[in-house]
Design a protein around this motif. Structure first.
Motif, PDB file in Angstrom:
ATOM      1  N   THR A   1      -2.893   0.561  -4.073  1.00  0.00           N
ATOM      2  CA  THR A   1      -2.831  -0.670  -3.397  1.00  0.00           C
ATOM      3  C   THR A   1      -2.490  -1.946  -4.542  1.00  0.00           C
ATOM      4  OG1 THR A   1      -4.367  -0.015  -1.728  1.00  0.00           O
ATOM      5  CG2 THR A   1      -4.227  -2.220  -1.803  1.00  0.00           C
ATOM      6  N   PHE A   2      -1.735  -2.597  -4.126  1.00  0.00           N
ATOM      7  CA  PHE A   2      -1.311  -3.750  -4.693  1.00  0.00           C
ATOM      8  C   PHE A   2      -1.300  -5.229  -4.228  1.00  0.00           C
ATOM      9  CE2 PHE A   2       1.223   0.012  -6.101  1.00  0.00           C
ATOM     10  CZ  PHE A   2       1.031  -0.035  -7.392  1.00  0.00           C
ATOM     11  N   VAL A   3      -2.162  -5.854  -4.687  1.00  0.00           N
ATOM     12  CA  VAL A   3      -2.410  -7.412  -3.808  1.00  0.00           C
ATOM     13  C   VAL A   3      -1.989  -8.291  -4.805  1.00  0.00           C
ATOM     14  CG1 VAL A   3      -4.025  -8.920  -2.765  1.00  0.00           C
ATOM     15  CG2 VAL A   3      -4.194  -6.280  -2.385  1.00  0.00           C
ATOM     16  N   ASP A   4      -1.097  -9.255  -4.729  1.00  0.00           N
ATOM     17  CA  ASP A   4      -0.757 -10.395  -5.436  1.00  0.00           C
ATOM     18  C   ASP A   4      -0.457  -9.946  -7.130  1.00  0.00           C
ATOM     19  OD1 ASP A   4      -0.622 -12.345  -3.598  1.00  0.00           O
ATOM     20  OD2 ASP A   4      -2.863 -12.730  -3.891  1.00  0.00           O
ATOM     21  N   ARG A   5       0.342  -8.755  -7.064  1.00  0.00           N
ATOM     22  CA  ARG A   5       0.424  -8.136  -8.436  1.00  0.00           C
ATOM     23  C   ARG A   5       1.726  -7.396  -8.319  1.00  0.00           C
ATOM     24  NH1 ARG A   5      -1.984  -3.120 -10.077  1.00  0.00           N
ATOM     25  NH2 ARG A   5      -3.288  -2.452  -8.361  1.00  0.00           N
TER      26      ARG A   5
ATOM     27  N   VAL B   1       5.062   7.227   1.472  1.00  0.00           N
ATOM     28  CA  VAL B   1       5.102   6.236   2.548  1.00  0.00           C
ATOM     29  C   VAL B   1       4.419   4.891   1.890  1.00  0.00           C
ATOM     30  CG1 VAL B   1       3.914   5.819   4.755  1.00  0.00           C
ATOM     31  CG2 VAL B   1       4.244   8.080   4.162  1.00  0.00           C
ATOM     32  N   THR B   2       5.186   4.020   2.201  1.00  0.00           N
ATOM     33  CA  THR B   2       4.968   2.464   1.784  1.00  0.00           C
ATOM     34  C   THR B   2       4.838   1.577   2.847  1.00  0.00           C
ATOM     35  OG1 THR B   2       6.038   3.253  -0.249  1.00  0.00           O
ATOM     36  CG2 THR B   2       5.510   0.592  -0.083  1.00  0.00           C
ATOM     37  N   VAL B   3       3.550   0.812   2.796  1.00  0.00           N
ATOM     38  CA  VAL B   3       3.487  -0.127   3.875  1.00  0.00           C
ATOM     39  C   VAL B   3       3.305  -1.684   3.168  1.00  0.00           C
ATOM     40  CG1 VAL B   3       2.362  -1.025   5.854  1.00  0.00           C
ATOM     41  CG2 VAL B   3       2.552   1.416   5.242  1.00  0.00           C
ATOM     42  N   SER B   4       3.873  -2.816   3.546  1.00  0.00           N
ATOM     43  CA  SER B   4       3.572  -3.933   2.986  1.00  0.00           C
ATOM     44  C   SER B   4       3.819  -5.209   3.873  1.00  0.00           C
ATOM     45  CB  SER B   4       4.839  -4.173   1.908  1.00  0.00           C
ATOM     46  OG  SER B   4       6.020  -4.530   2.391  1.00  0.00           O
ATOM     47  N   GLY B   5       3.132  -6.463   3.307  1.00  0.00           N
ATOM     48  CA  GLY B   5       3.264  -7.539   4.065  1.00  0.00           C
ATOM     49  C   GLY B   5       2.573  -8.661   3.659  1.00  0.00           C
TER      50      GLY B   5
ATOM     51  N   HIS C   1       1.012  -1.239   0.204  1.00  0.00           N
ATOM     52  CA  HIS C   1       0.119  -0.093   0.071  1.00  0.00           C
ATOM     53  C   HIS C   1       0.839   1.168   0.002  1.00  0.00           C
ATOM     54  CE1 HIS C   1      -3.883   1.843   0.602  1.00  0.00           C
ATOM     55  NE2 HIS C   1      -3.214   2.986   1.125  1.00  0.00           N
ATOM     56  N   CYS C   2       0.715   2.236  -0.905  1.00  0.00           N
ATOM     57  CA  CYS C   2       1.230   3.438  -1.121  1.00  0.00           C
ATOM     58  C   CYS C   2       0.670   4.477  -0.881  1.00  0.00           C
ATOM     59  CB  CYS C   2       2.217   3.476  -2.492  1.00  0.00           C
ATOM     60  SG  CYS C   2       3.374   2.031  -2.863  1.00  0.00           S
ATOM     61  N   LEU C   3       1.119   5.699  -0.370  1.00  0.00           N
ATOM     62  CA  LEU C   3       0.543   6.950  -0.194  1.00  0.00           C
ATOM     63  C   LEU C   3       1.613   7.927  -0.072  1.00  0.00           C
ATOM     64  CD1 LEU C   3       0.290   8.240   2.971  1.00  0.00           C
ATOM     65  CD2 LEU C   3      -1.460   6.208   3.020  1.00  0.00           C
ATOM     66  N   ASP C   4       1.019   9.260  -0.567  1.00  0.00           N
ATOM     67  CA  ASP C   4       1.865  10.351  -0.568  1.00  0.00           C
ATOM     68  C   ASP C   4       1.523  11.181   0.490  1.00  0.00           C
ATOM     69  OD1 ASP C   4       3.445   9.182  -2.661  1.00  0.00           O
ATOM     70  OD2 ASP C   4       2.736  10.836  -4.070  1.00  0.00           O
ATOM     71  N   ILE C   5       2.378  11.942   1.139  1.00  0.00           N
ATOM     72  CA  ILE C   5       2.045  13.040   1.933  1.00  0.00           C
ATOM     73  C   ILE C   5       1.677  14.251   1.101  1.00  0.00           C
ATOM     74  CG2 ILE C   5       2.541  14.700   4.059  1.00  0.00           C
ATOM     75  CD1 ILE C   5       1.969  11.659   4.682  1.00  0.00           C
ATOM     76  N   LYS C   6       0.400  14.899   1.052  1.00  0.00           N
ATOM     77  CA  LYS C   6       0.309  15.816   0.173  1.00  0.00           C
ATOM     78  C   LYS C   6       0.839  17.067   0.421  1.00  0.00           C
ATOM     79  CE  LYS C   6      -3.646  18.242  -2.072  1.00  0.00           C
ATOM     80  NZ  LYS C   6      -5.135  18.455  -2.108  1.00  0.00           N
ATOM     81  N   LYS C   7       1.881  17.793  -0.389  1.00  0.00           N
ATOM     82  CA  LYS C   7       2.457  19.162  -0.224  1.00  0.00           C
ATOM     83  C   LYS C   7       3.184  19.119   1.216  1.00  0.00           C
ATOM     84  CE  LYS C   7      -0.706  21.819  -2.768  1.00  0.00           C
ATOM     85  NZ  LYS C   7      -1.676  22.984  -3.062  1.00  0.00           N
ATOM     86  N   PHE C   8       4.012  18.090   1.340  1.00  0.00           N
ATOM     87  CA  PHE C   8       4.743  17.687   2.338  1.00  0.00           C
ATOM     88  C   PHE C   8       5.260  18.981   3.152  1.00  0.00           C
ATOM     89  CE2 PHE C   8       7.622  14.622   5.076  1.00  0.00           C
ATOM     90  CZ  PHE C   8       6.922  14.870   5.956  1.00  0.00           C
ATOM     91  N   PHE C   9       6.419  19.624   2.261  1.00  0.00           N
ATOM     92  CA  PHE C   9       7.135  20.809   2.906  1.00  0.00           C
ATOM     93  C   PHE C   9       6.349  21.919   3.015  1.00  0.00           C
ATOM     94  CE2 PHE C   9      11.041  19.372   0.142  1.00  0.00           C
ATOM     95  CZ  PHE C   9      11.178  18.223   0.766  1.00  0.00           C
TER      96      PHE C   9
END
Length: 291
Positions: A224-228, A193-197, A109-117
């Motif tokens: 989100t990527f599942v089995d791919r 930000v990336t979370v996986s498992g 699962h990937c997401l970006d922090i919007k306009k982080f700076f």
């Protein structure tokens, strides 16, 4: 960014700075030089640059004297021993090693922090230097003024990438602890930000989003990527192997064709081709290490 062996936070030259005079010495400035620098107006040049994918990116570029001081502050912060989940800006880690950390994961699962700076306010920078670095309040205030522009982190400063992390280091520590408890892998690459498992319930992703939201940050560009195959910081992760996205190969062929036909600026095309070749080699080299 790191130029020497990393050390614990409490050994940083910025830890417990007790006076503006000491800060000036650390930064290689005179007392008057530091006072003049924080008192200057018009120390940023603002302009827009075109994004590769379309649209424009607003840049707040500090003047040379301020940029030099910001680079020193960045160097001191980058010398602090980084957590395992932080991949940029950290010596020896890059967008490829960030992606490789998630190989062989069923769920990514990937997401970006919007306009982080621009979303990192001065108060978070002040909080870090006063509370975490334990600097005297007036020192923390001066460093905050050197680090921020119009009440937030500027987009063109060499300090902003590492400062954005430290300004929210308590948030990242909470997210890391949450992931470790559940056996997930967390990586942070500036605003990516990336979370996986093997299993990552959406309910846990939602709890992480709530933590991020609780600190006043927003997220977007969720994937989100599942089995791919998953694309993480511009690298395709397919099982335990890495690959360059197909669009990069297309860009390489296009640059080669334009160069062969004499179309466009030769120097620009050669530079583009060198960059694409370097990216392909880097991914291939990392696959060799995995093998």
């Amino acid at each position: 960014m790191q130029s020497r062996k990393a050390h614990p936070l409490h050994q940083s030259r910025l830890f417990k700075v007790s006076s503006p005079a000491k800060l000036a010495h650390i930064l290689g400035l005179t007392d008057d030089g530091l006072t003049a620098l924080i008192g200057k107006a018009d120390v940023y040049h603002e302009f827009d640059i075109a994004k590769k994918g379309g649209g424009k990116r607003h840049v707040e570029n500090p003047t040379a004297p301020l940029k030099a001081v910001q680079a020193k502050l960045a160097k001191f912060l980058a010398a602090i021993d980084p957590p395992d989940f932080l991949f940029c800006p950290v010596k020896g880690r890059c967008y490829v090693t960030n992606a490789a950390s998630h190989r062989a994961s069923r769920v990514v699962h990937c997401l970006d922090i919007k306009k982080f700076f621009p979303s990192t306010p001065s108060r978070r920078v002040f909080w870090f230097f006063e509370t975490v670095m334990k600097c005297r309040k007036d020192v923390a205030s001066i460093i905050t003024r050197l680090s921020t522009y119009q009440g937030r982190l500027p987009t063109g400063s060499p300090l902003s990438p590492i400062m954005a992390y430290f300004a929210y280091c308590d948030l990242w520590a909470k997210l890391d602890a949450f992931c470790r408890e559940r056996g997930y892998k967390l990586t942070v690459y500036i605003d990516d930000v990336t979370v996986s498992g093997q299993k990552v319930p959406l309910s846990d992703i939602w709890r992480m989003k709530q933590m991020i939201h609780g600190y006043g940050l927003r997220y977007h560009k969720e994937k989100t990527f599942v089995d791919r195959p998953a694309e993480i910081t511009g690298v395709i992760v397919r099982g335990d192997k890495l690959a360059v996205p197909h669009r990069q190969h297309l860009k390489r062929r296009s640059a080669q064709r334009e160069l062969l036909l004499g179309e466009g600026d030769t120097q620009v095309l050669q530079g583009r081709l060198a960059g694409l070749d370097g990216q392909i080699r880097q991914v291939a080299c990392h696959n060799g290490k995995l093998g």
